[in-house]
Write a protein that holds these residues in place. Sequence first.
Motif, PDB file in Angstrom:
ATOM      1  N   GLN A   1       3.797  34.276  -9.288  1.00  0.00           N
ATOM      2  CA  GLN A   1       3.723  33.085  -8.463  1.00  0.00           C
ATOM      3  C   GLN A   1       2.754  32.089  -9.160  1.00  0.00           C
ATOM      4  O   GLN A   1       2.954  30.822  -9.032  1.00  0.00           O
ATOM      5  CB  GLN A   1       3.128  33.392  -7.142  1.00  0.00           C
ATOM      6  N   LEU A   2       1.516  32.426  -9.694  1.00  0.00           N
ATOM      7  CA  LEU A   2       0.618  31.444 -10.294  1.00  0.00           C
ATOM      8  C   LEU A   2       1.122  30.882 -11.435  1.00  0.00           C
ATOM      9  O   LEU A   2       0.807  29.768 -11.908  1.00  0.00           O
ATOM     10  CB  LEU A   2      -0.471  32.137 -10.576  1.00  0.00           C
ATOM     11  N   LYS A   3       1.999  31.566 -12.401  1.00  0.00           N
ATOM     12  CA  LYS A   3       2.678  30.982 -13.467  1.00  0.00           C
ATOM     13  C   LYS A   3       3.186  29.562 -13.295  1.00  0.00           C
ATOM     14  O   LYS A   3       3.363  28.894 -14.140  1.00  0.00           O
ATOM     15  CB  LYS A   3       3.382  31.901 -14.381  1.00  0.00           C
ATOM     16  N   SER A   4       3.986  29.652 -11.872  1.00  0.00           N
ATOM     17  CA  SER A   4       4.934  28.735 -11.486  1.00  0.00           C
ATOM     18  C   SER A   4       4.048  27.259 -11.327  1.00  0.00           C
ATOM     19  O   SER A   4       4.749  26.303 -11.178  1.00  0.00           O
ATOM     20  CB  SER A   4       5.693  29.023 -10.552  1.00  0.00           C
ATOM     21  N   LEU A   5       2.648  27.630 -11.334  1.00  0.00           N
ATOM     22  CA  LEU A   5       1.776  26.385 -10.919  1.00  0.00           C
ATOM     23  C   LEU A   5       1.275  25.766 -12.295  1.00  0.00           C
ATOM     24  O   LEU A   5       0.607  24.603 -12.264  1.00  0.00           O
ATOM     25  CB  LEU A   5       0.645  26.971 -10.060  1.00  0.00           C
ATOM     26  N   GLU A   6       1.420  26.550 -13.212  1.00  0.00           N
ATOM     27  CA  GLU A   6       1.045  25.732 -14.410  1.00  0.00           C
ATOM     28  C   GLU A   6       1.427  24.411 -14.749  1.00  0.00           C
ATOM     29  O   GLU A   6       0.603  23.484 -15.293  1.00  0.00           O
ATOM     30  CB  GLU A   6       1.448  26.755 -15.684  1.00  0.00           C
ATOM     31  N   LYS A   7       2.671  23.969 -14.427  1.00  0.00           N
ATOM     32  CA  LYS A   7       3.152  22.739 -14.552  1.00  0.00           C
ATOM     33  C   LYS A   7       2.543  21.779 -13.729  1.00  0.00           C
ATOM     34  O   LYS A   7       2.840  20.537 -14.075  1.00  0.00           O
ATOM     35  CB  LYS A   7       4.768  22.884 -14.306  1.00  0.00           C
ATOM     36  N   ASN A   8       1.745  22.203 -12.657  1.00  0.00           N
ATOM     37  CA  ASN A   8       1.240  21.350 -11.713  1.00  0.00           C
ATOM     38  C   ASN A   8      -0.306  21.221 -12.168  1.00  0.00           C
ATOM     39  O   ASN A   8      -1.264  20.721 -11.410  1.00  0.00           O
ATOM     40  CB  ASN A   8       1.187  21.936 -10.236  1.00  0.00           C
ATOM     41  N   GLY A   9      -0.787  21.578 -13.265  1.00  0.00           N
ATOM     42  CA  GLY A   9      -2.316  21.642 -13.960  1.00  0.00           C
ATOM     43  C   GLY A   9      -2.951  22.783 -13.356  1.00  0.00           C
ATOM     44  O   GLY A   9      -4.434  22.478 -13.695  1.00  0.00           O
ATOM     45  N   TYR A  10      -2.617  23.891 -13.293  1.00  0.00           N
ATOM     46  CA  TYR A  10      -3.260  24.942 -12.806  1.00  0.00           C
ATOM     47  C   TYR A  10      -3.602  26.051 -14.227  1.00  0.00           C
ATOM     48  O   TYR A  10      -2.362  26.070 -14.971  1.00  0.00           O
ATOM     49  CB  TYR A  10      -2.756  25.777 -11.563  1.00  0.00           C
ATOM     50  N   ARG A  11      -4.821  26.439 -14.340  1.00  0.00           N
ATOM     51  CA  ARG A  11      -4.980  27.358 -15.268  1.00  0.00           C
ATOM     52  C   ARG A  11      -5.422  28.772 -14.797  1.00  0.00           C
ATOM     53  O   ARG A  11      -6.028  28.749 -13.617  1.00  0.00           O
ATOM     54  CB  ARG A  11      -6.246  26.652 -16.204  1.00  0.00           C
ATOM     55  N   VAL A  12      -4.996  29.740 -15.346  1.00  0.00           N
ATOM     56  CA  VAL A  12      -5.386  31.089 -14.594  1.00  0.00           C
ATOM     57  C   VAL A  12      -5.829  32.107 -15.666  1.00  0.00           C
ATOM     58  O   VAL A  12      -5.365  32.134 -16.832  1.00  0.00           O
ATOM     59  CB  VAL A  12      -4.215  31.666 -13.943  1.00  0.00           C
ATOM     60  N   LEU A  13      -6.883  32.839 -15.486  1.00  0.00           N
ATOM     61  CA  LEU A  13      -7.401  33.805 -16.155  1.00  0.00           C
ATOM     62  C   LEU A  13      -7.165  34.935 -15.292  1.00  0.00           C
ATOM     63  O   LEU A  13      -7.541  35.106 -14.184  1.00  0.00           O
ATOM     64  CB  LEU A  13      -8.775  33.648 -16.442  1.00  0.00           C
ATOM     65  N   HIS A  14      -6.492  36.183 -15.844  1.00  0.00           N
ATOM     66  CA  HIS A  14      -6.422  37.554 -15.393  1.00  0.00           C
ATOM     67  C   HIS A  14      -7.352  38.703 -15.604  1.00  0.00           C
ATOM     68  O   HIS A  14      -7.615  38.620 -16.938  1.00  0.00           O
ATOM     69  CB  HIS A  14      -4.953  37.773 -15.492  1.00  0.00           C
ATOM     70  N   ALA A  15      -7.688  39.353 -14.628  1.00  0.00           N
ATOM     71  CA  ALA A  15      -8.535  40.495 -14.875  1.00  0.00           C
ATOM     72  C   ALA A  15      -9.756  40.130 -15.766  1.00  0.00           C
ATOM     73  O   ALA A  15      -9.789  40.707 -16.932  1.00  0.00           O
ATOM     74  CB  ALA A  15      -7.624  41.627 -15.748  1.00  0.00           C
ATOM     75  N   ARG A  16     -10.635  39.258 -14.954  1.00  0.00           N
ATOM     76  CA  ARG A  16     -11.847  39.077 -15.678  1.00  0.00           C
ATOM     77  C   ARG A  16     -12.947  39.885 -15.137  1.00  0.00           C
ATOM     78  O   ARG A  16     -13.235  39.922 -13.893  1.00  0.00           O
ATOM     79  CB  ARG A  16     -11.991  37.492 -15.670  1.00  0.00           C
ATOM     80  N   ALA A  17     -13.817  40.484 -16.003  1.00  0.00           N
ATOM     81  CA  ALA A  17     -15.138  40.976 -15.388  1.00  0.00           C
ATOM     82  C   ALA A  17     -15.911  40.036 -15.049  1.00  0.00           C
ATOM     83  O   ALA A  17     -16.158  39.045 -15.452  1.00  0.00           O
ATOM     84  CB  ALA A  17     -15.714  42.025 -16.853  1.00  0.00           C
ATOM     85  N   VAL A  18     -16.814  40.634 -14.052  1.00  0.00           N
ATOM     86  CA  VAL A  18     -17.772  39.829 -13.458  1.00  0.00           C
ATOM     87  C   VAL A  18     -19.474  40.556 -13.648  1.00  0.00           C
ATOM     88  O   VAL A  18     -19.446  41.411 -13.166  1.00  0.00           O
ATOM     89  CB  VAL A  18     -17.754  39.661 -11.939  1.00  0.00           C
ATOM     90  N   PRO A  19     -20.192  40.039 -14.688  1.00  0.00           N
ATOM     91  CA  PRO A  19     -21.359  40.519 -14.927  1.00  0.00           C
ATOM     92  C   PRO A  19     -22.403  40.848 -13.917  1.00  0.00           C
ATOM     93  O   PRO A  19     -22.522  39.828 -13.091  1.00  0.00           O
ATOM     94  CB  PRO A  19     -21.765  39.963 -16.166  1.00  0.00           C
ATOM     95  N   ARG A  20     -22.964  42.009 -13.810  1.00  0.00           N
ATOM     96  CA  ARG A  20     -23.581  42.215 -12.443  1.00  0.00           C
ATOM     97  C   ARG A  20     -25.201  42.262 -12.713  1.00  0.00           C
ATOM     98  O   ARG A  20     -25.952  42.372 -12.003  1.00  0.00           O
ATOM     99  CB  ARG A  20     -23.292  43.609 -11.570  1.00  0.00           C
TER     100      ARG A  20
END
Length: 280
Positions: A122-141
Amino acid sequence: MAITERSNAQQARGQPDQAAEQRPPEGEPVADRPAGHGPAERPPGPRGLGDRLGDPAVRQWIQRGAVALVVLVAVSVVLNVKLGLAAAVLVVVGDLVRRSRTASSVEAWQKASAVERKTERQLKSLEKNGYRVLHARAVPRDDEGVSDGRIDHLVIGPSGVYAIDSEAWDKRLPVRTLSHRKLFHGPFNKKDRLDETRWEADLAGKIISEQVGFEVPVQGSVAIYGPSIPWKVMRVRDVDVYAGNRARGYLRRRPRVLTVTDVERIFQAAQESLPPKYPD
């Protein structure tokens, strides 16, 4: 850079003035409410004790330790210290087992990669609308960068920045809210899950803000696959909750608040400061 309201209800510049510029009640439908972004007077500083105590995992251990201490004192007074220590250990172990069973009894069948791929398409289809996506990103605690948190999909686009977690839940159990403050999946209270999502989104926003030099709010959300969701988008405990197949629409119907330059700058900062959870 355009400024709009985030989950803490900052009002958008250029949007109609509302009657009250404050956060809507938790649980209120928010399908058309954007997460916002705007320059801060100064970048956020290092995380303090309050931030650490806000971590749901830390709070659980504090609560667990407090109960164990009470049991230790009570049993030691009535019987002896050795039995008190044994009882305290049993309390901690029992709570760990209980939480593990609660989390897995309904969701052990979950194939996280499958639902993540559904959201990813679903998110890939938004790339043409200017969206950038990062998947499975770690959040340092912590200051050493250690992390056991993960954002399934970090989305940066014209309508803001979002941390989306894809969840597969048992379709046989209903999803409901109580007093617009609690989320239940059958008999299971999902408070900890929502708090975890909100914590990770807030922490990601702080980390990215330090990189770009202005405030970058990140709106946490949960895309649920499996059971029927009887609403479009519901905000519960500052987290947007919706059916998994609505992830694309959840983002597209929001007004533009970031320029192309803003999106790219935030994307680059997120890419550098939030490492892949599973590096090659």
